[in-house]
Design a protein around this motif. Sequence first.
Motif, mmCIF file in Angstrom:
data_model
loop_
_atom_site.group_PDB
_atom_site.id
_atom_site.type_symbol
_atom_site.label_atom_id
_atom_site.label_comp_id
_atom_site.label_asym_id
_atom_site.label_seq_id
_atom_site.Cartn_x
_atom_site.Cartn_y
_atom_site.Cartn_z
ATOM 1 N N ILE A 5 20.548 -26.249 -47.571
ATOM 2 C CA ILE A 5 19.442 -25.343 -47.234
ATOM 3 C C ILE A 5 18.395 -26.063 -46.391
ATOM 4 O O ILE A 5 17.883 -25.504 -45.422
ATOM 5 N N ALA A 9 17.246 -25.088 -42.615
ATOM 6 C CA ALA A 9 15.838 -24.823 -42.324
ATOM 7 C C ALA A 9 15.229 -25.875 -41.395
ATOM 8 O O ALA A 9 14.034 -25.839 -41.122
ATOM 9 N N ASN A 10 16.048 -26.821 -40.940
ATOM 10 C CA ASN A 10 15.600 -27.893 -40.044
ATOM 11 C C ASN A 10 14.466 -28.724 -40.671
ATOM 12 O O ASN A 10 13.523 -29.114 -39.993
ATOM 13 N N MET A 11 14.587 -28.961 -41.977
ATOM 14 C CA MET A 11 13.609 -29.770 -42.709
ATOM 15 C C MET A 11 14.116 -31.203 -42.791
ATOM 16 O O MET A 11 15.320 -31.443 -42.713
#
Length: 191
Positions: A5, A9-11
Amino acid sequence: LVIFIATLANMPLPILPLQILFLNLVTDVFPALALGAGEGHDRVMQDPPRPKSEPILTRRHWFEISGYGLLIALATLTAYVLADIAFGWSREQQVTVAFLTLATSQLWHVFNMREHDASLFNNQMTRNPFIWGALALCMVLLVGAIYIPPFAMVLKTVPIGAPAWSLALAIGIAPVVCDRLLRFVYRVAPR
């Protein structure tokens, strides 16, 4: 799911590879051994045998596994994001909070392993002394992973204060709270 996830979410990674390995060894092994040493529910010998054609993991089991996994992942990511946005903690503190939230979620989750109609506070899990011993041992190991410098250096954790511990413990209990709510809804919902 936490990594998946976060990647979607490009976290930045909320938990590191060695931390995952540590959690797999600590929060999975000791509670699983304690569950295996438990006696089971009071009516276990009165239950009829399962049909030979029934798989070990039924559709309901897969649904529960997926649901709890998603819930634990979302709890971990919520704590990680709150540590950043709401509290403005450093990246190392954020990762440590995510690490602790994932760990405590898994530890709290052991109390969801009871029979579906069992009480939250009086069931085969809460009466199993091995569960309490495993949880205490896991908490000691988690504290050591954060506050013993050689372990903290390897796992890339940092000492955190009471607010961060409170956040991890409070959000980590989400699987038990949601389980209670879902069991209540299931019990009172018309069929």
